[in-house]
Write an enzyme that holds these catalytic residues in place. Sequence first.
Site, short mmCIF file in Angstrom:
data_model
loop_
_atom_site.label_atom_id
_atom_site.label_comp_id
_atom_site.label_asym_id
_atom_site.label_seq_id
_atom_site.Cartn_x
_atom_site.Cartn_y
_atom_site.Cartn_z
N HIS A 145 0.71 -1.24 -0.06
CA HIS A 145 -0.21 -0.17 0.04
C HIS A 145 0.87 1.45 0.05
CE1 HIS A 145 -3.27 2.62 1.76
NE2 HIS A 145 -3.81 2.22 0.75
N LYS A 164 3.22 4.51 -0.85
CA LYS A 164 3.19 5.16 -2.12
C LYS A 164 4.76 6.06 -1.84
CE LYS A 164 -1.37 5.17 -1.58
NZ LYS A 164 -1.90 4.16 -0.25
N ASP A 185 17.14 10.24 -7.91
CA ASP A 185 18.58 10.52 -7.73
C ASP A 185 19.14 10.30 -6.11
OD1 ASP A 185 18.87 10.99 -10.37
OD2 ASP A 185 18.76 13.23 -10.23
N HIS A 194 -9.11 11.50 2.09
CA HIS A 194 -8.35 10.33 1.84
C HIS A 194 -6.95 10.44 2.96
CE1 HIS A 194 -5.75 7.09 -0.43
NE2 HIS A 194 -6.95 6.41 -0.01
N LYS A 244 -3.95 10.62 5.32
CA LYS A 244 -3.62 9.72 6.45
C LYS A 244 -2.62 10.42 7.30
CE LYS A 244 -4.00 6.79 3.03
NZ LYS A 244 -5.47 6.32 2.94
N ASP A 292 0.72 17.19 19.95
CA ASP A 292 1.41 18.05 21.30
C ASP A 292 2.62 19.09 20.38
OD1 ASP A 292 0.01 16.92 22.98
OD2 ASP A 292 1.72 15.55 23.65
#
Length: 508
Positions: A251, A253, A258, A426, A428, A433
């Site tokens: 999952h 991404k 370089d 979508h 995440k 704090d």
Amino acid sequence: SITISFRISLFCSNFVYKIYKFVENWIIERGMDAAVINEVFSGLFHVLYLAVILVTIFIVILDNRNPVKTMAWILVLFFLPVIGWFLYYFLGRSTRKERLITRKGYSRLSKRPVQAFQQQDTSFQWSELNRLGDFFYRVNSALLFSGNKVDVFTDGHTMLSELIRSIAQARHHIHLQFYIFEDDPMGRLLRDLLIDKVRQGVQVRLLYDDVGCWKVSPMFYDDMLCEGIEVQSFLKVRFPRFTSKVNYRNHRKIVVIDGKVGFIGGMNIAERYLHGLGWGKWRDTHVRITGKAVYGLQTAFLTDWYAMDRTLLTAAEFFPKIEDAGDSVAQIVTSHPVGEWHDMMQGIILGLTRARHYFYVQSPYFLPTDEVMNAFQIAALAGVDVRVMLPKRGDTFLAHKGSLSYMDDLLKAGVKVYLYRRGFLHSKMMVSDDEVASVGSVNMDFRSFEHNFEANAFFYDRPTVLRMKNIFLADQKDSLLLSSKVWGKRSRMNKATESIVRLFAPLL
């Protein structure tokens, strides 16, 4: 063990069937009534079938998993015996004892990042000051680097524009890893750019998830292969060898250019990340990192690449010397269904229990394990300002209904729940704090914690954390704050649907 159960049941079924046909022919030849033998063998078949299901349930219990998940599988096997057995064989088996790469191979892969980590003056000071960073370093071997520059993107247009610009500037190699890389205008635009870079002499490697890209024609990736792009699908689901791996998906991404510039977050390569869905925009969070933290992204990619291609890339050119680019302190943390610990889930629990003032979370799905749910409740009951933001409307019916079933438990403990109204959330993201923030691919659900290969970037410097906090507060203005009184008035049908779906939350 489940494989042995499958082979035994198959052998027994064939054996019983052959005996049945032999006896049936023998009876017919002698002009006897076959009805009696049919009843006998029907009874034997049902006994054998019941034995196989009971053995499978026994094996599920012996796995010593989370009791909630164990009970969910037992319910499926009991009420849907045939379908449930095949679902468990393909989706329910644990691979946590397996390894993707040998310790020696990983040591070779991480040799140069570790050297850079040890040479910096602040590394161990930071890990000692922040228990979460220290935990990930000990359990996950996640190196913590200072001197990074972080750019944050909250929509697909700005992220894609910056990704294209960065890829266009590549001189040596481009590594891309996405759960979804679709054959649509966005995917074809990026494909054509990658082909241009290969023709310029740049090495390009693409790793996509086989299940995430099931709808994409193989010809789309073959076109890239023919042009010199190295393409691999993660855990290709082909009968019979990898059918048991269908539940364990990559999952992540990740993009590395370089060895000096990296991208990580929640966005895949698909047109909906640009234009949204028919009923609203697509709200997501992605970051571009320049600095030594890119070593962590590179290590994650090359580990997955080795697992699929069996080529261990450890040359210095993939881990070039990187000068400080900013003031951000970052750590790349990965999690996977192989290995001893549930690194990301345990880290989130630690972050919740150590929060003193606030803990904010954005997630498209909220199907937590019991341990994570308890941590949310304990933090809120202890007086911490805990806020959870979810989309008001989900992209999948079951996952969204299952998420809503947990709202009562959150509200009773004093957790503030916000439902994002401007489209599909979508993102995440976690912030706590003014000390730690995280962006990546991890959802607040069983699948991310236990089944998927995930990756998140954690940040420990105040300026970056405050940027994430302000993003959450801006989204809060476009969200509906749930109240226990209003939430309790929803229809009985909705309540019943949510409760039923929740029974299968560990399997969603």
